[in-house]
Design a protein around this motif. Structure first.
Motif, mmCIF file in Angstrom:
data_model
loop_
_atom_site.group_PDB
_atom_site.id
_atom_site.type_symbol
_atom_site.label_atom_id
_atom_site.label_comp_id
_atom_site.label_asym_id
_atom_site.label_seq_id
_atom_site.Cartn_x
_atom_site.Cartn_y
_atom_site.Cartn_z
ATOM 1 N N PRO A 53 -4.045 -4.947 -4.107
ATOM 2 C CA PRO A 53 -5.572 -5.037 -4.459
ATOM 3 C C PRO A 53 -6.254 -3.654 -4.043
ATOM 4 N N PRO A 54 -7.218 -3.401 -4.583
ATOM 5 C CA PRO A 54 -8.284 -2.347 -4.481
ATOM 6 C C PRO A 54 -8.849 -2.238 -3.039
ATOM 7 N N MET A 55 -8.174 -2.289 -2.218
ATOM 8 C CA MET A 55 -8.832 -2.453 -0.687
ATOM 9 C C MET A 55 -8.741 -0.914 -0.265
ATOM 10 N N LYS A 56 -9.786 -0.661 0.771
ATOM 11 C CA LYS A 56 -9.771 0.737 1.389
ATOM 12 C C LYS A 56 -9.053 0.620 2.857
ATOM 13 N N ASN A 57 -9.303 -0.417 3.504
ATOM 14 C CA ASN A 57 -8.828 -0.184 4.704
ATOM 15 C C ASN A 57 -7.976 -1.490 5.487
ATOM 16 N N THR A 58 -7.523 -0.979 6.615
ATOM 17 C CA THR A 58 -6.519 -1.877 7.114
ATOM 18 C C THR A 58 -7.038 -3.314 7.509
ATOM 19 N N ARG A 59 -8.023 -3.450 8.122
ATOM 20 C CA ARG A 59 -8.726 -4.611 8.356
ATOM 21 C C ARG A 59 -9.041 -5.560 7.187
ATOM 22 N N GLU A 60 -9.260 -4.905 6.290
ATOM 23 C CA GLU A 60 -9.708 -5.628 4.995
ATOM 24 C C GLU A 60 -8.459 -6.696 4.581
ATOM 25 N N GLY B 148 0.665 -1.231 0.089
ATOM 26 C CA GLY B 148 0.100 -0.205 0.017
ATOM 27 C C GLY B 148 0.919 1.271 0.134
ATOM 28 N N GLY B 149 0.446 2.362 0.449
ATOM 29 C CA GLY B 149 0.991 3.679 0.435
ATOM 30 C C GLY B 149 1.878 3.945 -0.607
ATOM 31 N N LYS B 150 2.940 4.369 -0.560
ATOM 32 C CA LYS B 150 3.665 4.811 -1.790
ATOM 33 C C LYS B 150 3.973 3.816 -2.768
ATOM 34 N N HIS B 151 3.839 2.542 -2.260
ATOM 35 C CA HIS B 151 4.466 1.511 -3.052
ATOM 36 C C HIS B 151 3.440 0.853 -4.069
#
Ligand code: PGA
Ligand code: ZN
Length: 425
Positions: free
Chosen positions: A209-216, A149-152
């Motif tokens: 993946p096109p996820m939005k949050n940490t728990r996912e 995630g993030g910048k990567h």
């Protein structure tokens, strides 16, 4: 004695040029090293010299290469390759700046590491043995970043790295097998749930993946571990690199994460919930890079391994400040954050003496260079962070560790969960 030094640009894993240097010795020794490059760099890192011209979109390294081939070569040729400290000191003296901005930390590091390789080759021994001798026996537990995630990555995950940690393995070989199986389970699970574009990978070889949050993301890791037949926590634990400076707003002193705004206190409480819900043994950079006080609070309250990366930037001054204020309990060691092997080893010694844990780390921009695998074993660090068990620049490091483990034979030891000495849950 060093007879010849040659430097050139080569490409890294993001198709940016980087510095490669070769060192030759009179006794027939040869060493080569390629410098890595970060994306979510700490603001206190040593300076990576880039040309800034039109070529390579400003990211050329011709000046750094030139510095090695002229100024540095002139001074270093004729020196004994085994005198690592003197050679590193000589380069620091020529540079004369606090952040290596004159010669470039990329120029200096390429020589520093190539010199170590040349010396080990002169002796006819592998680098881990040259640096660590008979006392080097510990294979590192890999923290494998399988969701990026993030910048990567080009997704909306704010947390930069979601890692699996095979703590239940008996050997490094088994740990790598467990990581690979889980990675492939995750690929299958993501494809079924989010479609085939979800298995595109980020800079460190993990899926994006096109996820939005940490728990996912954490739930997907747990599902993948189970799908591979392993027990979450017992066989494979989890780790995060929040790289929190990247979602911190310094004007308002808040963090933006998972669609919400967090104060420092609320963010630490959020981590607490996650640590209760998931088998997370380690969190890196949970807060922004200037918040030593917050790191101390997080370390005390979370009772897991808290890692300083952007916080410490492998710099003994910042590490000393951290030790004095009890900020974090582990150092992420990145050789290019500080720029010489000598200073990196000094940073490792300082944290080890103060009961901090040590993790040897790659950068998001990497190459086929495997120096960090040798450093991890030489220092008995016990932990390595070098991306997913996929993509050549990441597997190069893991595969080298397989060879080292084999060569160490019965002396090789894989520490497992015991290496997480600050994990108290
Ligand atoms: P970087 O990220 O190499 O892009 O700085 C790695 C990390 O934050 O650990
Ligand atoms: Zn980090």
């Amino acid at each position: 004695d060093i007879t010849k030094i040659r430097s050139r640009w080569v490409l890294d894993s993001r198709s940016n040029p980087t510095v490669e240097t070769e060192v030759y010795t009179l006794a027939g020794g040869f060493g080569r090293a390629i410098v890595p490059s970060g994306a979510s760099t700490g603001s206190h890192e040593a300076l990576e010299l880039r040309d800034g011209s039109r070529e390579f979109h400003g990211r050329g390294v011709l000046k750094a290469v030139e510095n090695v081939n002229t100024v540095i070569a002139r001074e270093i040729i004729g020196m004994d390759s085994r005198r690592q400290e003197d050679i590193d000191k000589k380069m620091l003296d020529i540079d004369g700046t606090p952040n290596k901005s004159r010669l470039g930390a990329n120029a200096i590091l390429s020589v520093s590491l190539a010199v170590a390789h040349a010396a080990s080759s002169t002796y006819g021994v592998p680098l881990y043995f040259y640096l660590g001798g008979m006392q080097a026996y510990l294979l590192p537990v890999p923290l494998m970043n399988i969701i990026n995630g993030g910048k990567h990555a080009g997704n909306e995950l704010k947390i930069q790295e979601f890692m699996i940690v095979p703590v239940g393995a008996k050997t490094f070989r088994e740990a790598l097998k467990m990581g690979s199986e889980t990675y492939n389970s995750l690929r299958k699970i993501l494809k079924e749930k989010y479609g085939s574009s979800a298995i595109n990978v980020g800079d460190e070889g993990g899926f994006a993946p096109p996820m939005k949050n940490t728990r996912e993301a954490l739930d997907a890791l747990i599902a993948a571990i189970k799908d591979s037949g392993y027990s979450p926590g017992k066989d494979i634990a989890l780790a995060l690199d929040a790289a929190a400076s990247e979602f911190y707003d310094d004007k308002r002193n808040v963090y933006y994460l998972d669609g919400k705004e967090y104060s420092r206190e609320n963010l630490i409480n959020y981590y607490k919930e996650l640590v209760q819900e998931y088998p997370i043994v380690s969190i890196e950079d949970p807060l922004h890079e200037e918040d030593f006080e917050g790191f101390a609070i997080a370390t005390q309250e979370l009772k897991i391994q808290i890692v300083g990366d952007d916080l410490f930037v492998t710099n003994v001054k910042r590490i000393s400040k951290g030790i004095a204020s009890r900020a974090a309990n582990a150092l992420l060691l990145k050789v290019n954050q500080i720029g010489t092997l000598t200073e990196s080893l000094n940073a490792a010694r300082l944290v080890t003496m103060n009961n901090y844990s040590l993790i040897i780390s790659h950068r998001s921009g990497e190459s086929e260079d495997v120096t960090i695998s040798h450093i991890a074993v030489a220092l008995n660090a016990g932990q390595i962070k070098t991306g997913a068990p996929a993509r050549g620049e990441r597997t190069a490091k893991y595969n080298e560790l397989l060879r080292i483990e084999e060569e160490l034979g019965s002396r090789a030891t894989y520490p497992g969960i015991g290496i997480f000495k600050h994990y108290k849950l």
